[in-house]
Write a protein that holds these residues in place. Structure first.
Motif, short mmCIF file in Angstrom:
data_model
loop_
_atom_site.label_atom_id
_atom_site.label_comp_id
_atom_site.label_asym_id
_atom_site.label_seq_id
_atom_site.Cartn_x
_atom_site.Cartn_y
_atom_site.Cartn_z
N LEU A 186 0.83 -1.21 0.00
CA LEU A 186 0.00 0.00 0.00
C LEU A 186 0.86 1.25 0.00
CD1 LEU A 186 -2.76 -1.05 2.57
CD2 LEU A 186 -3.04 -0.78 0.10
N ARG A 187 1.94 1.23 0.77
CA ARG A 187 2.81 2.42 0.83
C ARG A 187 3.46 2.68 -0.52
NH1 ARG A 187 4.83 6.49 1.06
NH2 ARG A 187 6.06 7.53 2.67
N ARG A 188 3.83 1.62 -1.22
CA ARG A 188 4.43 1.80 -2.55
C ARG A 188 3.41 2.31 -3.56
NH1 ARG A 188 9.30 -0.82 -3.65
NH2 ARG A 188 8.63 -1.20 -5.79
N ARG A 189 2.14 2.07 -3.32
CA ARG A 189 1.09 2.51 -4.23
C ARG A 189 0.37 3.75 -3.73
NH1 ARG A 189 1.02 1.09 -9.08
NH2 ARG A 189 -1.14 0.39 -9.31
N ALA A 190 0.98 4.46 -2.80
CA ALA A 190 0.32 5.61 -2.18
C ALA A 190 -0.05 6.68 -3.20
CB ALA A 190 1.22 6.20 -1.09
N GLU A 191 0.84 6.96 -4.15
CA GLU A 191 0.53 8.00 -5.13
C GLU A 191 -0.59 7.55 -6.07
OE1 GLU A 191 3.83 9.70 -7.11
OE2 GLU A 191 5.03 9.93 -5.29
#
Length: 390
Positions: A263-268
């Motif tokens: 999720l953090r890597r896909r935040a943008e």
């Protein structure tokens, strides 16, 4: 004339605007420190008093493989084998529910959604109660409850996905409506099992709490119920960390950590999706593909934490909103703070569930409901800001 190159969403997805720009590092450090204090409080406090000095001594012995005096054996067991895995698992579950809450609200573009809106929790309840009330998977021993709950959560996920999917992909409205409808169906199956297995009017009446004022009713039920199986079922349905063991911690921790990292890597990309499907597509983020990925990740994390703790409500709903009030709507910031805040909240909720009626325990879901209902009404009264920050 050359067409301008399509920009990568990781570079061009704008962060949602917010009037608040609270520095992230101090808040994260403060929450991290508060979490450590909360974990210590959760291990120290309880029906059986253990001094802080003894707690540190027992923790050091457990971490280093040291020995303790025979007279300290019972206290050491309470600290190392009962309380510590419980508070650690509580922190992991709280972090997982909060992280998934952020993802679900972005996925369905509904500020009042939570991890259980997809019906996964209700599906897991069917499997868990099949073990508690009917003895299904009894051959698996201590793993029967977790395995059955997780398997039924995955089955519920597949059913919701199959029912909500259209040739155009997954849409927020269909996900919400399908998940809500199937959740009622799963709850009906659970109710039939509880009624079929319960013995005695007091235990049978306990099922009414699923449809009424749960927090108040549960206090009365746990004082009057006679059926141990029905009481265990209701304890699980409202969430409990009373059965936490060290064996459960690694699986839950790994799943929650992997889910949070993704999720953090896909935040943008979540920032883009929160602004609407058309905006996300214009920024190079395929909304249908991203929503499908989010569905799988949130289902896996939710199914795992529900399998070890039961259905604990309001954490995934409240925490993302509280974090956005401090950090703004940018998912790159929210996903840093939400797991820490969720962990702190659930550790204290579990501690209160142990202390309020000590030596008896309340389901931790009752405590989160008592806190969550007023917070929910306050959020509704103040008005919730759109996820995109507009």
């Amino acid at each position: 004339m050359r067409r301008p190159p399509t920009a990568s969403p990781s570079r061009t997805a704008p962060a949602p605007t917010s009037p608040r720009r609270t520095p992230l590092a101090p808040v994260a450090a403060g929450l991290g420190l508060l979490l450590l204090v909360s974990l210590l409080a959760g291990v120290t406090l309880g029906a059986a008093g253990v001094g802080t000095g003894d707690v540190f001594r027992f923790l050091w012995a457990g971490l280093t493989g040291g020995t303790v005096a025979a007279a300290d054996g019972p206290a050491y067991t309470i600290v190392w084998e009962i309380r510590l895995p419980r508070v650690v698992l509580g922190a992991v579950v709280g972090a997982g529910l909060a992280s998934v809450g952020v993802a679900v609200q972005a996925m369905v573009r509904n500020a009042l959604a939570d991890p259980f809106v997809l019906g996964i929790s209700s599906g897991a309840a069917v499997g868990a109660n099949a073990v508690i009330l009917l003895g299904v998977f009894a051959g698996l021993g201590v793993w029967a409850l977790s395995v059955s709950a997780f398997a039924s959560a995955l089955a519920a996920m597949a059913l919701v996905y199959a029912a909500a999917r259209t040739p155009r992909g997954l849409t927020p409205l269909r996900l919400i409506l399908t998940g809500t409808a199937l959740a009622y169906g799963f709850e009906a199956v659970t109710t039939v099992m509880v009624f079929g297995a319960a013995r005695g009017e007091a235990a049978r009446s306990a099922t009414a709490l699923a449809y009424g004022f749960e927090a108040v009713t549960t206090v009365m039920v746990f004082g009057a119920a006679r059926g141990e199986a029905a009481r265990s079922a209701m304890m699980w349905l409202l969430g409990s960390l009373g059965g936490a063991t060290w064996a459960q911690v690694p699986i839950a921790a790994v799943t929650v950590t992997l889910g949070w990292v993704w999720l953090r890597r896909r935040a943008e990309a979540l920032n883009a999706l929160a602004m609407g499907d058309e905006t996300a597509a214009a920024l190079g983020v395929p909304p249908t593909v991203l929503r499908r990925e989010l569905f799988v990740v949130t289902a896996a994390v939710t199914g795992t934490v529900v399998a070890v703790s039961g259905a604990i409500g309001f954490v995934g709903l409240m925490v993302p909103h509280l974090v956005r009030m401090v950090a703004g709507a940018d998912h790159r910031r929210v996903l840093v703070l939400a797991p820490l805040a969720g962990a702190v909240l659930l550790v204290w909720a579990d501690l209160l569930s142990r202390l309020l009626l000590a030596p008896a325990e309340l389901p931790v879901g009752v405590i989160t409901a008592v806190v969550g209902v007023p917070a929910f009404l306050l959020l509704m009264r103040r008005g919730t800001r759109p996820l995109g920050g507009r």
